[in-house]
Design a protein around this motif. Structure first.
Motif, PDB file in Angstrom:
ATOM      1  N   SER A  93       0.919  -1.181  -0.035  1.00 26.06           N
ATOM      2  CA  SER A  93      -0.086  -0.143  -0.011  1.00 26.06           C
ATOM      3  C   SER A  93       0.873   1.444   0.063  1.00 26.06           C
ATOM      4  CB  SER A  93      -0.874  -0.118   1.217  1.00 26.06           C
ATOM      5  OG  SER A  93      -1.642   1.162   1.336  1.00 26.06           O
ATOM      6  N   ALA A  94       0.592   2.331  -0.681  1.00 26.98           N
ATOM      7  CA  ALA A  94       1.167   3.617  -0.803  1.00 26.98           C
ATOM      8  C   ALA A  94       0.521   4.482   0.399  1.00 26.98           C
ATOM      9  CB  ALA A  94       1.025   4.168  -2.075  1.00 26.98           C
ATOM     10  N   GLN A  95      -0.226   4.047   1.068  1.00 28.85           N
ATOM     11  CA  GLN A  95      -0.869   4.922   2.229  1.00 28.85           C
ATOM     12  C   GLN A  95       0.011   5.198   3.380  1.00 28.85           C
ATOM     13  OE1 GLN A  95      -4.448   3.489   4.044  1.00 28.85           O
ATOM     14  NE2 GLN A  95      -5.039   5.218   4.973  1.00 28.85           N
ATOM     15  N   TYR A  96       0.828   4.534   3.751  1.00 25.58           N
ATOM     16  CA  TYR A  96       1.571   4.862   4.889  1.00 25.58           C
ATOM     17  C   TYR A  96       3.082   4.373   4.341  1.00 25.58           C
ATOM     18  CZ  TYR A  96      -2.569   4.766   7.580  1.00 25.58           C
ATOM     19  OH  TYR A  96      -3.706   4.996   8.095  1.00 25.58           O
ATOM     20  N   ARG A  97       3.718   5.578   4.442  1.00 25.28           N
ATOM     21  CA  ARG A  97       5.443   5.592   3.994  1.00 25.28           C
ATOM     22  C   ARG A  97       6.253   4.219   4.577  1.00 25.28           C
ATOM     23  NH1 ARG A  97      10.431   8.649   3.071  1.00 25.28           N
ATOM     24  NH2 ARG A  97      10.886   8.321   0.620  1.00 25.28           N
ATOM     25  N   GLY A  98       5.915   4.412   5.923  1.00 21.88           N
ATOM     26  CA  GLY A  98       6.682   3.285   6.852  1.00 21.88           C
ATOM     27  C   GLY A  98       6.231   1.929   6.577  1.00 21.88           C
ATOM     28  N   GLY A  99       5.230   1.666   5.809  1.00 25.85           N
ATOM     29  CA  GLY A  99       4.902   0.379   5.445  1.00 25.85           C
ATOM     30  C   GLY A  99       5.623  -0.377   4.230  1.00 25.85           C
ATOM     31  N   TYR A 100       6.351   0.490   3.506  1.00 29.81           N
ATOM     32  CA  TYR A 100       7.030   0.109   2.129  1.00 29.81           C
ATOM     33  C   TYR A 100       8.501   0.486   2.264  1.00 29.81           C
ATOM     34  CZ  TYR A 100       5.674   4.692   0.203  1.00 29.81           C
ATOM     35  OH  TYR A 100       5.710   5.968   0.056  1.00 29.81           O
ATOM     36  N   LEU A 101       8.935   1.066   3.412  1.00 33.20           N
ATOM     37  CA  LEU A 101      10.392   1.230   3.398  1.00 33.20           C
ATOM     38  C   LEU A 101      11.091   0.420   3.920  1.00 33.20           C
ATOM     39  CD1 LEU A 101      10.435   5.437   4.359  1.00 33.20           C
ATOM     40  CD2 LEU A 101      10.656   4.094   2.049  1.00 33.20           C
ATOM     41  N   ASP A 158       6.182   7.515   8.113  1.00 35.18           N
ATOM     42  CA  ASP A 158       5.014   7.352   9.141  1.00 35.18           C
ATOM     43  C   ASP A 158       4.463   5.903   9.271  1.00 35.18           C
ATOM     44  OD1 ASP A 158       4.203   7.889   6.463  1.00 35.18           O
ATOM     45  OD2 ASP A 158       1.897   8.228   6.981  1.00 35.18           O
ATOM     46  N   TRP A 159       4.262   5.425  10.463  1.00 28.74           N
ATOM     47  CA  TRP A 159       4.155   3.846  10.408  1.00 28.74           C
ATOM     48  C   TRP A 159       2.531   3.752  10.874  1.00 28.74           C
ATOM     49  CZ3 TRP A 159       5.304  -1.000   9.579  1.00 28.74           C
ATOM     50  CH2 TRP A 159       4.704  -1.848  10.560  1.00 28.74           C
ATOM     51  N   SER A 160       1.967   2.736  10.328  1.00 27.53           N
ATOM     52  CA  SER A 160       0.647   2.243  10.885  1.00 27.53           C
ATOM     53  C   SER A 160       0.504   0.913  10.302  1.00 27.53           C
ATOM     54  CB  SER A 160      -0.451   3.133  10.150  1.00 27.53           C
ATOM     55  OG  SER A 160      -1.686   2.588  10.607  1.00 27.53           O
ATOM     56  N   MET A 161      -0.250   0.161  10.948  1.00 32.14           N
ATOM     57  CA  MET A 161      -0.233  -1.447  10.545  1.00 32.14           C
ATOM     58  C   MET A 161      -0.838  -1.763   9.183  1.00 32.14           C
ATOM     59  SD  MET A 161       0.514  -4.362  11.757  1.00 32.14           S
ATOM     60  CE  MET A 161       0.752  -4.057  13.422  1.00 32.14           C
ATOM     61  N   VAL A 162       0.043  -2.453   8.296  1.00 33.44           N
ATOM     62  CA  VAL A 162      -0.294  -2.783   7.075  1.00 33.44           C
ATOM     63  C   VAL A 162      -0.874  -4.036   6.849  1.00 33.44           C
ATOM     64  CG1 VAL A 162       1.247  -1.055   6.133  1.00 33.44           C
ATOM     65  CG2 VAL A 162       2.142  -2.951   6.767  1.00 33.44           C
ATOM     66  N   GLY A 163      -1.234  -4.472   5.555  1.00 35.54           N
ATOM     67  CA  GLY A 163      -1.826  -5.852   5.382  1.00 35.54           C
ATOM     68  C   GLY A 163      -3.148  -5.938   5.805  1.00 35.54           C
ATOM     69  N   ARG A 164      -3.638  -7.085   6.011  1.00 36.27           N
ATOM     70  CA  ARG A 164      -5.004  -7.474   6.272  1.00 36.27           C
ATOM     71  C   ARG A 164      -5.081  -8.672   7.090  1.00 36.27           C
ATOM     72  NH1 ARG A 164      -5.698  -9.275   0.814  1.00 36.27           N
ATOM     73  NH2 ARG A 164      -6.184 -11.374   0.900  1.00 36.27           N
ATOM     74  N   LYS A 187       1.085 -10.062   9.385  1.00 37.58           N
ATOM     75  CA  LYS A 187       1.752 -10.817  10.575  1.00 37.58           C
ATOM     76  C   LYS A 187       3.121 -10.262  10.974  1.00 37.58           C
ATOM     77  CE  LYS A 187      -1.306 -14.117  10.924  1.00 37.58           C
ATOM     78  NZ  LYS A 187      -2.225 -14.485  12.060  1.00 37.58           N
ATOM     79  N   CYS A 188       3.871  -9.814   9.736  1.00 38.09           N
ATOM     80  CA  CYS A 188       5.237  -9.400  10.030  1.00 38.09           C
ATOM     81  C   CYS A 188       5.201  -7.871  10.803  1.00 38.09           C
ATOM     82  CB  CYS A 188       6.011  -9.137   8.790  1.00 38.09           C
ATOM     83  SG  CYS A 188       6.484 -10.750   7.998  1.00 38.09           S
ATOM     84  N   GLY A 189       4.249  -7.225  10.546  1.00 39.49           N
ATOM     85  CA  GLY A 189       3.990  -5.808  11.155  1.00 39.49           C
ATOM     86  C   GLY A 189       3.460  -6.228  12.461  1.00 39.49           C
TER      87      GLY A 189
END
Length: 692
Positions: free
Chosen positions: A345-353, A637-643, A463-465
């Motif tokens: 997801s491109a919503q939270y940068r911390g989720g793909y860095l 910015d960090w937020s839980m990613v995935g589902r 799960k990794c998050g």
């Protein structure tokens, strides 16, 4: 701090410094051959001899620890005589072949002999000759020149982590050689060429191609992986002759992977140098106006919702934004940069860095790797992990598909198996590795593309998050959650939002819609890793620089520029914004990519609101302020990613070990083809024999 006097100048140095390091503080030059700041000390060339007060003999400054009250002299007659003597011994067997040596003009031995040598030799006996060694298709050897500094051996052991180089014999009969006279299998093997101070190891593909003073050098950024290595492009006339690393301590230090260094010979093979239009099943040359007219005529017959666009792994941010603006003007929300299908997801940068940062890995004390073949995906991330392991007290575990023996990590790793449910066990505290993560002060998790392209990728991501949060990897002063990208500018594309808009389709949905004829036009910009055999019903506009998979299926081809032929902005996996500089002009009628899209928008009566590169970059900064910062790592910015959901019972598939031929440039490189045949196939065969 220790007080040391060097040439009558008193300085303070930290405990553990050597005399050589102390001299560097006061800019006192001491010549060296065997010493290198990133390698273990050998102390065997003796070129760094200096005089120490109250010592009857000169000392080797690279290996002598500084002590309080030490007095050192570097320019006395004793020192000068000692250096002349060392050089005379080193040159006893050295051949007088400077005019034909590829190291000429960049040779430490030449420079140091001119500055410190005597200019004559008293040696009258026959010189020793040593046969050349087989080190593979990248390294050309002339071992008679070797002065036994052992830099290459120490690099292979300490940095690359593969002990395939060593010394045999003693004294005058000593020789540097490879294991069983076979090619070096490291992805970093060519760095020993840069380390060699005398021309015993030179570049095989570049042999006898040119001299350094004939070349024009341009500082730029590598695009062969997502590390963002800083490079120097050396060109002669209209051709890239070689690519060398530039020092960047936070990114690539001073190393460069072999593919980044040598795939450049593919830049002039199978190039697209003029537009093409498909007539009666055959691609025929056309003018730019004809190509644009064909596109305009087709787009008149379709709605915006029937158009989709892909961008590839090596596309720069400027043309990504231009294509996004064009697609919005056409009314299409179907934009996609994740051509391998990793639904980040491109919503939270911390989720793909790669949030820890590349340099930050050196501060970690435990590492969990999930579905990442690090040596293939990012060799210079492997060197950082190897470096951290060398510091001691470092635990690493790997969960994922089995990796071929010649591509595994070169230090002890706990293999947790191929069952993704191990993540549940770690999360619930039932797995033994959870104790290591819990006790670690700065643990990290590295999640690779092999995990993110599975059907349950979003669940693995979640799960990794959760593991990262449970084991305190996410703190104000530390972020240990890392995505290991393969694509040079994937982070840049996500930063610009080149993902499906409202109501837009993702990668697999676009492909299915093309097969159903719901998507009728595909604009493919440098994306050659798509399933083109499923695009039979679509009208394909291909913009790129090589006649690769996308061009073979295209209905209209727009010839673009390779990374060496344009100014472009790239964002590496840690989120560092860097700029590549144009080194030479594109061939034939090929143009810079953003200019092609801008010109097409005008033909379509949808002119984009920028006419210059500066104006386009201003718009990039408006879309995402991160583009205002150059060469900085800005935390995401960090937020839980995935589902949430249940993990698949399907085990991780065996890891892909392709390294040398993975993109449109390296697939057309003769050097990479030789590496694949001579190194990959040989290593696989040797691994099978070892297993048997």
């Amino acid at each position: 701090m220790l007080k040391v006097t060097i040439n009558d100048q008193m300085i303070e140095v930290p405990e553990g410094y050597t005399v050589l390091q102390a001299a560097q503080i006061v800019d006192t030059e001491i010549p060296v051959f065997c010493f290198h700041q990133r390698l273990n000390i050998a102390g065997n060339c003796r070129m760094c001899l200096v005089e120490m007060k109250n010592s009857l003999k000169p000392i080797a400054s690279c290996a002598m620890p500084a002590t309080d009250g030490m007095v050192i002299y570097t320019k006395t007659e004793m020192v000068k005589k000692a250096r002349r003597g060392v050089l005379e011994f080193l040159l006893i067997n050295h051949p007088l072949d400077c005019p034909i040596c590829d190291q000429g003009g960049e040779c430490d031995l030449q420079d140091i002999t001119m500055s410190y040598g005597s200019g004559m030799s008293r040696y009258k006996e026959n010189k020793r000759a040593v046969s050349a060694k087989n080190m593979g298709p990248l390294v050309k050897t002339f071992m008679t020149r070797c002065i036994h500094c052992t830099r290459c051996i120490r690099f292979a052991k300490d940095v690359a982590g593969i002990q395939e180089l060593g010394a045999i014999g003693r004294g005058e009969h000593m020789e540097i050689t490879t294991y069983l006279d076979q090619a070096i299998t490291s992805e970093l093997s060519a760095n020993i060429i840069d380390l060699c101070p005398v021309g015993a190891l030179t570049s095989a593909p570049y042999a006898f191609k040119g001299r350094p003073w004939e070349l024009k050098s341009t500082e730029s950024i590598d695009v062969m992986d997502a590390v963002g290595s800083n490079i120097r492009i050396d060109t002669y006339n209209l051709k890239v002759m070689r690519i060398l690393p530039r020092i960047h301590e936070q990114v690539n230090e001073e190393w460069l992977s072999d593919k980044s260094r040598y795939a450049c010979d593919g830049l002039m093979k199978q190039r697209l140098d003029r537009p093409y239009i498909r007539h009666n099943g055959q691609l025929e040359p056309a003018t730019w106006s004809q190509a644009f007219k064909a596109i305009k005529d087709k787009l008149k017959t379709v709605k915006g919702s029937q158009i989709a666009a892909f961008v590839g792994d090596m596309v720069e941010s400027e043309s990504i934004l231009a294509l996004k603006d064009l697609m919005q003007a056409l009314g299409s929300p179907h934009t996609e940069c994740r051509q391998e299908g990793a639904l980040l997801s491109a919503q939270y940068r911390g989720g793909y860095l790669f949030n820890t940062s590349i340099e930050g890995l050196e501060r970690s004390d435990a590492c969990l790797i999930v579905g990442a073949n690090i040596r293939c995906d990012a060799p210079l991330i492997h060197t950082r992990l190897r470096k951290r392991y060398g510091m001691g007290d470092y635990k690493v575990a790997y969960l994922g598909g089995k990796i071929a023996k010649h591509r595994d990590l070169t230090f002890p790793v706990d293999f947790l198996g191929t069952d993704p449910h191990v993540l549940d066990q770690i999360l619930s505290g039932k797995h033994p590795f959870r104790k290591i993560l819990k006790e670690a002060k700065n643990p990290v998790l590295i999640l690779g593309m092999e995990a993110l392209t599975r059907l349950d990728a979003m669940i693995i991501l979640r799960k990794c998050g959760e593991i990262a949060e449970k084991y305190k990897m996410i703190r104000k002063d530390w972020n240990g959650f890392n995505i290991l990208h393969r694509a040079a500018n994937r982070v840049g594309a996500l930063d610009l939002g080149f993902v499906p808009g409202r109501g837009g389709l993702a990668r697999d949905e676009i492909i299915n819609s093309v097969e159903k004829n719901d998507i009728k036009v595909l604009y493919i910009h440098g994306a050659d890793e798509l399933p083109f055999d499923r695009f039979e019903k679509a009208f394909i506009i291909y913009q790129g620089h090589h006649g690769d998979r996308g061009a073979h299926r295209a209905d209209v081809i727009l010839p673009g520029a390779a990374y060496t032929e344009k100014n472009g902005t790239y964002v590496n996996m840690e989120g560092r914004v860097q700029r590549g500089i144009q080194a030479l002009q594109p061939p034939g009628d090929a143009k810079e990519d953003w200019r092609i899209i801008r010109a097409l928008s005008e033909v379509l009566d949808m002119s984009l609101p920028y006419d210059t590169l500066e104006a386009l970059r201003k718009r990039m900064e408006v879309i995402n302020p991160i583009y205002k910062t150059l060469d900085q790592v800005i935390p995401g910015d960090w937020s839980m990613v995935g589902r949430d959901g249940k993990l698949s019972k399907e085990p991780f598939a065996p890891s892909l070990n392709a390294y040398y031929m993975t993109d449109s440039i390296s697939r057309h490189s003769e050097t990479m083809a030789r590496c694949f045949h001579d190194i990959d196939i040989m290593a696989k065969t040797r691994g099978e024999l070892d297993a048997a």
